[in-house]
Design an enzyme around this catalytic site. Structure first.
Site, PDB file in Angstrom:
ATOM      1  N   THR A 137       2.105 -31.121   8.449  1.00 34.66           N
ATOM      2  CA  THR A 137       3.567 -31.002   8.473  1.00 34.66           C
ATOM      3  C   THR A 137       4.264 -32.343   8.244  1.00 34.66           C
ATOM      4  OG1 THR A 137       5.386 -30.646  10.036  1.00 34.66           O
ATOM      5  CG2 THR A 137       3.268 -31.089  11.007  1.00 34.66           C
ATOM      6  N   ASP A 138       5.501 -32.267   7.767  1.00 26.22           N
ATOM      7  CA  ASP A 138       6.302 -33.487   7.594  1.00 26.22           C
ATOM      8  C   ASP A 138       6.628 -34.132   8.939  1.00 26.22           C
ATOM      9  OD1 ASP A 138       8.163 -31.605   8.518  1.00 26.22           O
ATOM     10  OD2 ASP A 138       9.585 -31.886   6.865  1.00 26.22           O
ATOM     11  N   GLU A 139       6.452 -33.363  10.030  1.00 28.01           N
ATOM     12  CA  GLU A 139       6.839 -33.894  11.346  1.00 28.01           C
ATOM     13  C   GLU A 139       5.948 -35.057  11.785  1.00 28.01           C
ATOM     14  OE1 GLU A 139       8.141 -31.037  14.170  1.00 28.01           O
ATOM     15  OE2 GLU A 139       8.593 -29.562  12.628  1.00 28.01           O
TER      16      GLU A 139
ATOM     17  N   TYR B 207       4.028 -31.571  19.690  1.00 27.60           N
ATOM     18  CA  TYR B 207       3.544 -30.820  18.518  1.00 27.60           C
ATOM     19  C   TYR B 207       3.198 -31.776  17.379  1.00 27.60           C
ATOM     20  CZ  TYR B 207       3.912 -28.338  14.050  1.00 27.60           C
ATOM     21  OH  TYR B 207       3.691 -27.886  12.767  1.00 27.60           O
TER      22      TYR B 207
ATOM     23  N   LYS C 102      -0.492 -32.631  15.569  1.00 23.93           N
ATOM     24  CA  LYS C 102      -0.784 -32.461  14.136  1.00 23.93           C
ATOM     25  C   LYS C 102      -1.180 -33.802  13.502  1.00 23.93           C
ATOM     26  CE  LYS C 102      -0.373 -29.183  11.979  1.00 23.93           C
ATOM     27  NZ  LYS C 102      -1.305 -28.057  11.685  1.00 23.93           N
TER      28      LYS C 102
HETATM   29  P1  NAD Z   1       2.449 -19.550  13.372  1.00 22.61           P
HETATM   30  O1  NAD Z   1       2.716 -20.001  14.760  1.00 22.61           O
HETATM   31  O2  NAD Z   1       3.307 -18.477  12.773  1.00 22.61           O
HETATM   32  O3  NAD Z   1       0.943 -19.039  13.247  1.00 22.61           O
HETATM   33  C1  NAD Z   1      -0.133 -19.694  13.837  1.00 22.61           C
HETATM   34  C2  NAD Z   1      -1.323 -18.749  13.826  1.00 22.61           C
HETATM   35  O4  NAD Z   1      -2.448 -19.446  14.374  1.00 22.61           O
HETATM   36  C3  NAD Z   1      -1.121 -17.485  14.660  1.00 22.61           C
HETATM   37  O5  NAD Z   1      -1.561 -16.354  13.939  1.00 22.61           O
HETATM   38  C4  NAD Z   1      -1.986 -17.728  15.876  1.00 22.61           C
HETATM   39  O6  NAD Z   1      -2.509 -16.533  16.451  1.00 22.61           O
HETATM   40  C5  NAD Z   1      -3.090 -18.588  15.293  1.00 22.61           C
HETATM   41  N1  NAD Z   1      -3.765 -19.427  16.299  1.00 22.61           N
HETATM   42  C6  NAD Z   1      -3.180 -20.204  17.249  1.00 22.61           C
HETATM   43  N2  NAD Z   1      -4.116 -20.801  17.991  1.00 22.61           N
HETATM   44  C7  NAD Z   1      -5.324 -20.421  17.495  1.00 22.61           C
HETATM   45  C8  NAD Z   1      -6.658 -20.717  17.826  1.00 22.61           C
HETATM   46  N3  NAD Z   1      -6.959 -21.537  18.850  1.00 22.61           N
HETATM   47  N4  NAD Z   1      -7.649 -20.164  17.107  1.00 22.61           N
HETATM   48  C9  NAD Z   1      -7.362 -19.313  16.078  1.00 22.61           C
HETATM   49  N5  NAD Z   1      -6.112 -18.984  15.721  1.00 22.61           N
HETATM   50  C10 NAD Z   1      -5.098 -19.535  16.414  1.00 22.61           C
HETATM   51  O7  NAD Z   1       2.495 -20.871  12.496  1.00 22.61           O
HETATM   52  P2  NAD Z   1       2.982 -21.105  10.994  1.00 22.61           P
HETATM   53  O8  NAD Z   1       4.427 -21.405  11.007  1.00 22.61           O
HETATM   54  O9  NAD Z   1       2.456 -20.050  10.122  1.00 22.61           O
HETATM   55  O10 NAD Z   1       2.225 -22.473  10.675  1.00 22.61           O
HETATM   56  C11 NAD Z   1       0.914 -22.465  10.138  1.00 22.61           C
HETATM   57  C12 NAD Z   1       0.445 -23.879   9.940  1.00 22.61           C
HETATM   58  O11 NAD Z   1       1.319 -24.576   9.072  1.00 22.61           O
HETATM   59  C13 NAD Z   1       0.394 -24.695  11.231  1.00 22.61           C
HETATM   60  O12 NAD Z   1      -0.759 -25.499  11.196  1.00 22.61           O
HETATM   61  C14 NAD Z   1       1.646 -25.542  11.177  1.00 22.61           C
HETATM   62  O13 NAD Z   1       1.461 -26.752  11.864  1.00 22.61           O
HETATM   63  C15 NAD Z   1       1.778 -25.766   9.680  1.00 22.61           C
HETATM   64  N6  NAD Z   1       3.142 -25.979   9.184  1.00 22.61           N
HETATM   65  C16 NAD Z   1       4.144 -25.106   9.518  1.00 22.61           C
HETATM   66  C17 NAD Z   1       5.420 -25.299   9.010  1.00 22.61           C
HETATM   67  C18 NAD Z   1       6.542 -24.336   9.328  1.00 22.61           C
HETATM   68  O14 NAD Z   1       7.682 -24.588   8.945  1.00 22.61           O
HETATM   69  N7  NAD Z   1       6.299 -23.212   9.980  1.00 22.61           N
HETATM   70  C19 NAD Z   1       5.676 -26.388   8.164  1.00 22.61           C
HETATM   71  C20 NAD Z   1       4.618 -27.248   7.835  1.00 22.61           C
HETATM   72  C21 NAD Z   1       3.357 -27.034   8.341  1.00 22.61           C
HETATM   73  P1  TYD Z   2      12.678 -25.356  14.149  1.00 23.80           P
HETATM   74  O1  TYD Z   2      12.814 -24.097  13.358  1.00 23.80           O
HETATM   75  O2  TYD Z   2      12.211 -25.286  15.552  1.00 23.80           O
HETATM   76  O3  TYD Z   2      11.774 -26.341  13.283  1.00 23.80           O
HETATM   77  P2  TYD Z   2      11.444 -27.925  13.515  1.00 23.80           P
HETATM   78  O4  TYD Z   2       9.987 -27.893  13.670  1.00 23.80           O
HETATM   79  O5  TYD Z   2      11.936 -28.590  12.279  1.00 23.80           O
HETATM   80  O6  TYD Z   2      12.119 -28.427  14.716  1.00 23.80           O
HETATM   81  O7  TYD Z   2      14.095 -26.087  14.160  1.00 23.80           O
HETATM   82  C1  TYD Z   2      14.714 -26.468  12.952  1.00 23.80           C
HETATM   83  C2  TYD Z   2      15.984 -27.232  13.296  1.00 23.80           C
HETATM   84  O8  TYD Z   2      16.885 -26.357  13.988  1.00 23.80           O
HETATM   85  C3  TYD Z   2      15.746 -28.389  14.241  1.00 23.80           C
HETATM   86  O9  TYD Z   2      16.609 -29.459  13.881  1.00 23.80           O
HETATM   87  C4  TYD Z   2      16.123 -27.846  15.600  1.00 23.80           C
HETATM   88  C5  TYD Z   2      17.222 -26.845  15.284  1.00 23.80           C
HETATM   89  N1  TYD Z   2      17.283 -25.688  16.206  1.00 23.80           N
HETATM   90  C6  TYD Z   2      18.521 -25.322  16.767  1.00 23.80           C
HETATM   91  O10 TYD Z   2      19.566 -25.939  16.517  1.00 23.80           O
HETATM   92  N2  TYD Z   2      18.542 -24.254  17.604  1.00 23.80           N
HETATM   93  C7  TYD Z   2      17.429 -23.534  17.920  1.00 23.80           C
HETATM   94  O11 TYD Z   2      17.524 -22.554  18.701  1.00 23.80           O
HETATM   95  C8  TYD Z   2      16.171 -23.907  17.321  1.00 23.80           C
HETATM   96  C9  TYD Z   2      14.912 -23.150  17.621  1.00 23.80           C
HETATM   97  C10 TYD Z   2      16.161 -24.997  16.462  1.00 23.80           C
END
Ligand code: NAD
Ligand code: TYD
Length: 341
Positions: A128-130, A152, A156
């Site tokens: 992630t960019d975070e 978090y 990562k």
């Molecule tokens: P999500 O929370 O929707 O899904 C995570 C999945 O992982 C779930 O299905 C959960 O059951 C499974 N999981 C959790 N712990 C586990 C374990 N110990 N063993 C096996 N499975 C497990 O997350 P997402 O938003 O789909 O993100 C997926 C990946 O992408 C993550 O690694 C996250 O860090 C990365 N990512 C997410 C975003 C975003 O905006 N959502 C952006 C960049 C990177």
């Molecule tokens: P989020 O979807 O949790 O992603 P990130 O991992 O980037 O924090 O939040 C996106 C942005 O929205 C972040 O700046 C926090 C803000 N936010 C709110 O303002 N209200 C909310 O209830 C949540 C969940 C996030």
């Protein structure tokens, strides 16, 4: 690279990636390996199971469980791991970081060890960019140091460092992508966009943190999946690739756009106490992935528009989640008494 194990494939991005790969590559198989935490949901893969029965399989398992991971790899002749499995929500990591350390750090290590021992062709880490932390100006390049600021992001970043160490020490064939905020179908309604869309549909307040001036790069999930596919096939081993639109949007503008698309009033916006340690801005330099031949298919605005439409049309998916006691308990804990009046 034809038999993929998609860890975390029952979550938001992993399920979109699984569908995308099975549609695109008729000779690939996908094993989804997922613990099914609160965020894992087999409804995300309902159509996949129906459409690709013979090329798709599901195993419920924890990535921290080395024996079950190895068993699944052997049973399904896996040659490539794409690791989406993680605890993924910043606010939950602030409440309780424990599971983040276990899954995001130790779990990634287990997958690296399995890749090494069983001689797999590739282990791809979805990051992630975070990990770059708050970026006051400019844009993060892949060579920038990691400076995570939430539990978090720290979990990562730790995983990224371990993946890199396995490449350097053992020559493991790894790649890493660092994605900006994803939005689209099947995103658990704790993340801001699906939370705001579904709250607005029910005329419930939209809890906007702090001044709403924080900046994110909201990208469409399938654009991110395309980039991961490209890195798997054309990326250089040992390299990191940023993935995002390379543009930015303030949270307040994202919120107003959601309300406008739904024809709801701005009076639904409820300012709430800010997130501790809130990263005010993320911004990615995406020159490297563009040079590999990838272009974002949607702007932030287009991604938000498509996402809003999906949630409007798919109440069957999100209503059971939001009405469940587990979700409601989380919501109370996260938002009760947080309003700024
Ligand atoms: P999500 O929370 O929707 O899904 C995570 C999945 O992982 C779930 O299905 C959960 O059951 C499974 N999981 C959790 N712990 C586990 C374990 N110990 N063993 C096996 N499975 C497990 O997350 P997402 O938003 O789909 O993100 C997926 C990946 O992408 C993550 O690694 C996250 O860090 C990365 N990512 C997410 C975003 C975003 O905006 N959502 C952006 C960049 C990177
Ligand atoms: P989020 O979807 O949790 O992603 P990130 O991992 O980037 O924090 O939040 C996106 C942005 O929205 C972040 O700046 C926090 C803000 N936010 C709110 O303002 N209200 C909310 O209830 C949540 C969940 C996030």
């Amino acid at each position: 690279m034809r038999n993929l194990m998609v860890t975390g494939g029952a979550g938001f991005i992993g399920s979109n990636f699984t569908r995308y790969m099975l549609e695109k590559y008729p000779d690939y198989t996908v094993l989804v390996y997922d613990k099914l935490t609160y965020a894992g949901n087999l409804d995300n893969l309902k159509d996949v199971a129906a459409r690709f029965g013979d090329r798709y399989a599901f195993v419920q398992g924890d990535i921290c469980d080395a024996a079950t991971v190895r068993e699944a790899i052997r049973a399904y002749d896996v040659d490539t791991i794409v690791n989406f499995a993680a605890e993924s929500h910043v606010d939950r990591s602030i409440m309780n970081p424990d599971a983040f350390i276990k899954t995001d750090v130790y779990g990634t290590y287990v997958l690296l060890e399995a890749t090494r021992e069983l001689g797999l062709e590739r282990m791809h880490q979805v990051s992630t960019d975070e990990v770059y932390g708050h970026v006051p100006e400019g844009a993060s390049k892949e060579t920038d140091p990691v400076a995570p600021r939430s539990p978090y992001a720290a979990s990562k970043a730790s995983a990224d460092l371990m993946v890199n160490a396995y490449h350097i020490t053992y020559g493991l064939p790894v790649t890493i992508t660092r994605g900006a905020n994803n939005i689209g179908p099947y995103q658990y309604p704790e993340k801001v966009v699906p939370l705001f869309v579904t709250n607005a549909l029910d005329d419930q307040p939209l809890p906007l943190y702090g001044d709403g001036e924080q900046v994110r790069d909201y990208q469409y999930v399938l654009d991110h999946c395309e980039a991961i596919d490209l890195v798997l096939h054309k990326g250089e081993i040992g390299e990191i690739y940023n993935v995002g639109t390379g543009t930015e949007m303030r949270n307040i503008d994202m919120t107003r756009l959601v309300l406008k698309l739904l024809g709801k009033p701005e009076s639904l916006i409820q300012p709430v106490r800010d997130r501790p340690g809130h990263d005010r801005r993320y911004a990615l330099d995406v020159t490297k992935i563009r040079a590999l031949g990838w272009e974002p298919g949607h702007t932030c605005e287009e991604a938000i528009e498509k996402t809003v439409r999906w949630y409007v049309e798919n109440e069957w998916w999100w209503r059971p989640i939001k009405s469940g006691e587990r979700y409601r308990e989380y919501y109370r804990r996260q938002y009760a008494g947080r309003e700024i009046t």
